[in-house]
Design a protein around this motif. Structure first.
Motif, mmCIF file in Angstrom:
data_model
loop_
_atom_site.group_PDB
_atom_site.id
_atom_site.type_symbol
_atom_site.label_atom_id
_atom_site.label_comp_id
_atom_site.label_asym_id
_atom_site.label_seq_id
_atom_site.Cartn_x
_atom_site.Cartn_y
_atom_site.Cartn_z
ATOM 1 N N GLU A 15 0.864 -1.193 0.100
ATOM 2 C CA GLU A 15 0.059 -0.024 -0.023
ATOM 3 C C GLU A 15 0.778 1.221 -0.029
ATOM 4 O O GLU A 15 1.858 1.384 0.899
ATOM 5 N N ARG A 16 0.530 2.119 -0.876
ATOM 6 C CA ARG A 16 1.635 3.261 -0.982
ATOM 7 C C ARG A 16 0.519 4.525 -1.075
ATOM 8 O O ARG A 16 -0.384 4.599 -1.396
ATOM 9 N N ALA A 17 1.302 5.577 -0.381
ATOM 10 C CA ALA A 17 0.559 6.974 -0.590
ATOM 11 C C ALA A 17 1.104 8.071 -1.575
ATOM 12 O O ALA A 17 2.445 7.661 -1.769
ATOM 13 N N GLY A 18 0.281 8.659 -2.256
ATOM 14 C CA GLY A 18 1.034 9.641 -3.103
ATOM 15 C C GLY A 18 0.468 10.839 -2.912
ATOM 16 O O GLY A 18 -0.729 11.285 -2.418
ATOM 17 N N ILE A 19 1.218 11.973 -3.520
ATOM 18 C CA ILE A 19 0.809 13.434 -3.473
ATOM 19 C C ILE A 19 0.569 13.962 -4.852
ATOM 20 O O ILE A 19 1.427 13.787 -5.782
ATOM 21 N N VAL A 20 -0.424 14.622 -5.108
ATOM 22 C CA VAL A 20 -0.536 15.622 -6.279
ATOM 23 C C VAL A 20 -0.389 16.781 -5.924
ATOM 24 O O VAL A 20 -1.364 17.394 -5.507
ATOM 25 N N LEU A 21 0.558 17.646 -6.348
ATOM 26 C CA LEU A 21 0.601 19.264 -6.382
ATOM 27 C C LEU A 21 -0.061 19.946 -7.805
ATOM 28 O O LEU A 21 0.401 19.462 -8.747
ATOM 29 N N VAL A 22 -1.114 20.689 -7.456
ATOM 30 C CA VAL A 22 -1.661 21.132 -8.666
ATOM 31 C C VAL A 22 -1.493 22.572 -8.451
ATOM 32 O O VAL A 22 -1.589 23.441 -7.445
ATOM 33 N N ASN A 23 -1.105 23.050 -9.692
ATOM 34 C CA ASN A 23 -1.241 24.594 -10.014
ATOM 35 C C ASN A 23 -2.399 24.791 -10.984
ATOM 36 O O ASN A 23 -2.960 24.023 -11.760
ATOM 37 N N LEU A 24 -2.433 26.077 -11.514
ATOM 38 C CA LEU A 24 -3.465 26.643 -12.308
ATOM 39 C C LEU A 24 -3.435 26.069 -13.640
ATOM 40 O O LEU A 24 -4.268 25.409 -14.126
ATOM 41 N N TRP A 90 8.710 25.554 -12.282
ATOM 42 C CA TRP A 90 8.811 25.772 -10.871
ATOM 43 C C TRP A 90 7.864 24.829 -10.321
ATOM 44 O O TRP A 90 8.348 24.218 -9.174
ATOM 45 N N THR A 91 6.699 24.434 -10.580
ATOM 46 C CA THR A 91 5.747 23.486 -10.088
ATOM 47 C C THR A 91 6.326 22.188 -10.075
ATOM 48 O O THR A 91 6.387 21.525 -9.192
ATOM 49 N N LEU A 142 -1.823 24.256 -4.975
ATOM 50 C CA LEU A 142 -0.914 25.095 -4.566
ATOM 51 C C LEU A 142 -1.542 26.512 -4.600
ATOM 52 O O LEU A 142 -0.775 27.394 -4.882
ATOM 53 N N TYR A 143 -2.642 26.828 -3.988
ATOM 54 C CA TYR A 143 -3.295 27.850 -3.515
ATOM 55 C C TYR A 143 -3.323 28.358 -2.149
ATOM 56 O O TYR A 143 -4.055 27.558 -1.487
ATOM 57 N N ALA A 147 -10.378 29.429 -3.143
ATOM 58 C CA ALA A 147 -11.375 30.242 -3.952
ATOM 59 C C ALA A 147 -12.171 29.133 -4.643
ATOM 60 O O ALA A 147 -11.654 28.088 -5.041
ATOM 61 N N ALA A 148 -13.276 29.293 -5.094
ATOM 62 C CA ALA A 148 -13.990 28.427 -5.707
ATOM 63 C C ALA A 148 -13.387 28.051 -7.195
ATOM 64 O O ALA A 148 -13.608 27.094 -7.686
ATOM 65 N N SER A 149 -13.009 29.164 -7.785
ATOM 66 C CA SER A 149 -12.542 29.190 -8.982
ATOM 67 C C SER A 149 -11.202 28.520 -9.107
ATOM 68 O O SER A 149 -10.504 28.290 -10.266
ATOM 69 N N THR A 150 -10.480 28.105 -7.867
ATOM 70 C CA THR A 150 -9.200 27.548 -8.020
ATOM 71 C C THR A 150 -9.228 26.274 -7.435
ATOM 72 O O THR A 150 -9.400 25.331 -7.971
ATOM 73 N N THR A 151 -9.097 26.326 -5.812
ATOM 74 C CA THR A 151 -9.242 25.047 -5.167
ATOM 75 C C THR A 151 -10.568 24.188 -5.411
ATOM 76 O O THR A 151 -10.584 22.942 -5.743
ATOM 77 N N GLY A 152 -11.726 24.784 -5.510
ATOM 78 C CA GLY A 152 -13.052 24.164 -5.657
ATOM 79 C C GLY A 152 -12.910 23.589 -7.131
ATOM 80 O O GLY A 152 -13.431 22.358 -7.283
ATOM 81 N N SER A 153 -12.365 24.234 -8.228
ATOM 82 C CA SER A 153 -12.315 23.660 -9.568
ATOM 83 C C SER A 153 -11.566 22.764 -9.445
ATOM 84 O O SER A 153 -11.562 21.360 -10.181
#
Length: 362
Positions: A15-24, A90-91, A142-143, A147-153
């Motif tokens: 079982e492994r854990a992962g991370i997704v870094l998300v930018n716009l 940079w991301t 990465l916000y 905001a609904a328009s960034t994190t919400g989306s």
């Protein structure tokens, strides 16, 4: 419902854990064609433009996508690096540095980076984690401010992906980190390092990305969270109310947006006789079009044209050691309870034997 094909379940897989870094997001190239494709995806999101589709889509496809790509492509070309889009560079670098930082702390976690619009997409990053065996995924937009328009989306995109996969991993989302102590310290260190190299001006402008003013009445905590970030940063730097200002940039359309506006503030400061201004963008963790071109080029021009002389844009957090440290600590807090320790040789041997049925024959 038909699901995407997946490999057969492997009983001996850890079982492994992962991370997704998300930018716009960003276009793939600083060309009108690439920018048009990017803007079509970005501005078609009902989270981004909250206008009835029947009214908005004819404007988008009949006017905006016919005129704006060429202008925007020129702006992207002005800040494009030999490695590509600064935001993507940079991301991607942050993802690599985060992986290393977590590893140094003894956490064996998979890390992928993604863009909400453009490539690599959120579905592609999640697919990659599943292929590597991730059964638990932390989505970290990465916000700093929600905001609904960034994190919400971003959450919308993740949920849409879950609808097409058979085995949905256990998911966690980071909604905001606007008051995270490590992030505030990293921002303060960025400012202090700049002041040590370049001297210090009398005014620090903290420019956040703008949103329509109605977003506050509709329930977004974004405006309040921006003000809190600014207050915490000012306190950390020991600034008085006369030594810093909070502003909002990137207006679009004719509606009223969060105020005061960054360009108008820079013009006013210069007209009042301020010769030097320092600007930081605490809502962005990576330099991009909005920081490098809108502030670094257009903002500088506005300030100088109004009589200012010395304009300093303080770089975003990018891959600064303090930020990577803060990012790792933020991730670890949200990973708590998930298996992130690398397997020992005995654990690995035992798991393989169990999968082969060796234990049952003893």
């Amino acid at each position: 419902m038909r699901f995407a094909a997946e490999p057969a379940h492997a009983h001996d897989r850890p079982e492994r854990a992962g991370i997704v870094l998300v930018n716009l997001g960003t276009p793939e190239a600083p060309t009108p064609k690439a920018v048009r494709r990017y803007l079509a995806e970005f501005l078609s999101d009902p989270r981004v433009v909250e206008i009835p589709r029947a009214l908005w889509l004819p404007i988008l496809h009949g006017v905006i996508l016919r005129t704006r790509p060429s202008k925007s492509a020129a702006k992207y070309a002005a800040i494009w690096s030999s490695e590509g889009s600064p935001l993507l560079v940079w991301t991607r670098t942050q993802a690599v540095r985060l992986l290393g930082s977590l590893g140094e702390r003894g956490h064996a976690v998979l890390v992928q980076h993604a863009m909400r619009y453009g490539k690599p997409s959120i579905p592609a990053a999640l697919d990659a984690l599943k292929e590597q065996g991730a059964t638990r995924v932390l989505v970290l937009p990465l916000y700093p401010q929600y905001a609904a328009s960034t994190t919400g989306s971003t959450i919308d995109a993740v949920q849409a992906w879950t609808c097409r996969v058979r085995r949905v991993p256990e998911l966690r989302m980071v909604n905001q980190f606007h008051d995270d102590a490590g992030t505030i310290d990293a921002l303060a260190t960025r400012v202090q390092d700049h002041w040590m190299r370049e001297g210090r001006g009398r005014m620090l402008v903290m420019s956040f990305h703008g949103l329509p003013a109605r977003s506050l009445a509709l329930g977004d905590p974004y405006h309040c969270q921006c003000l809190k970030t600014a207050r915490l940063l000012a306190d950390r730097l020991g600034l008085t109310r006369e030594e810093h200002q909070v502003t909002f940039q990137s207006r679009f359309g004719r509606a009223r947006w969060l105020e005061p506006y960054t360009d108008a503030t820079l013009r006013k400061l210069a007209q009042q006789g301020l010769e030097r201004v320092d600007v930081i963008c605490p809502g962005f963790v990576a330099d991009c079009l909005e920081t490098l071109e809108e502030i670094g080029i257009e903002g500088r021009s506005t300030f100088v044209a109004a009589g200012g002389k010395d304009f300093h844009l303080i770089p975003c957090l990018n891959d600064s050691p303090a930020w990577i440290d803060a990012l790792a600590k933020l991730a670890i807090r949200h990973l708590q309870g998930w298996p992130t320790q690398p397997e020992s040789d005995s654990e690995l041997r035992h798991r393989r034997e169990r999968a082969l049925g060796v234990g049952a024959r003893r």
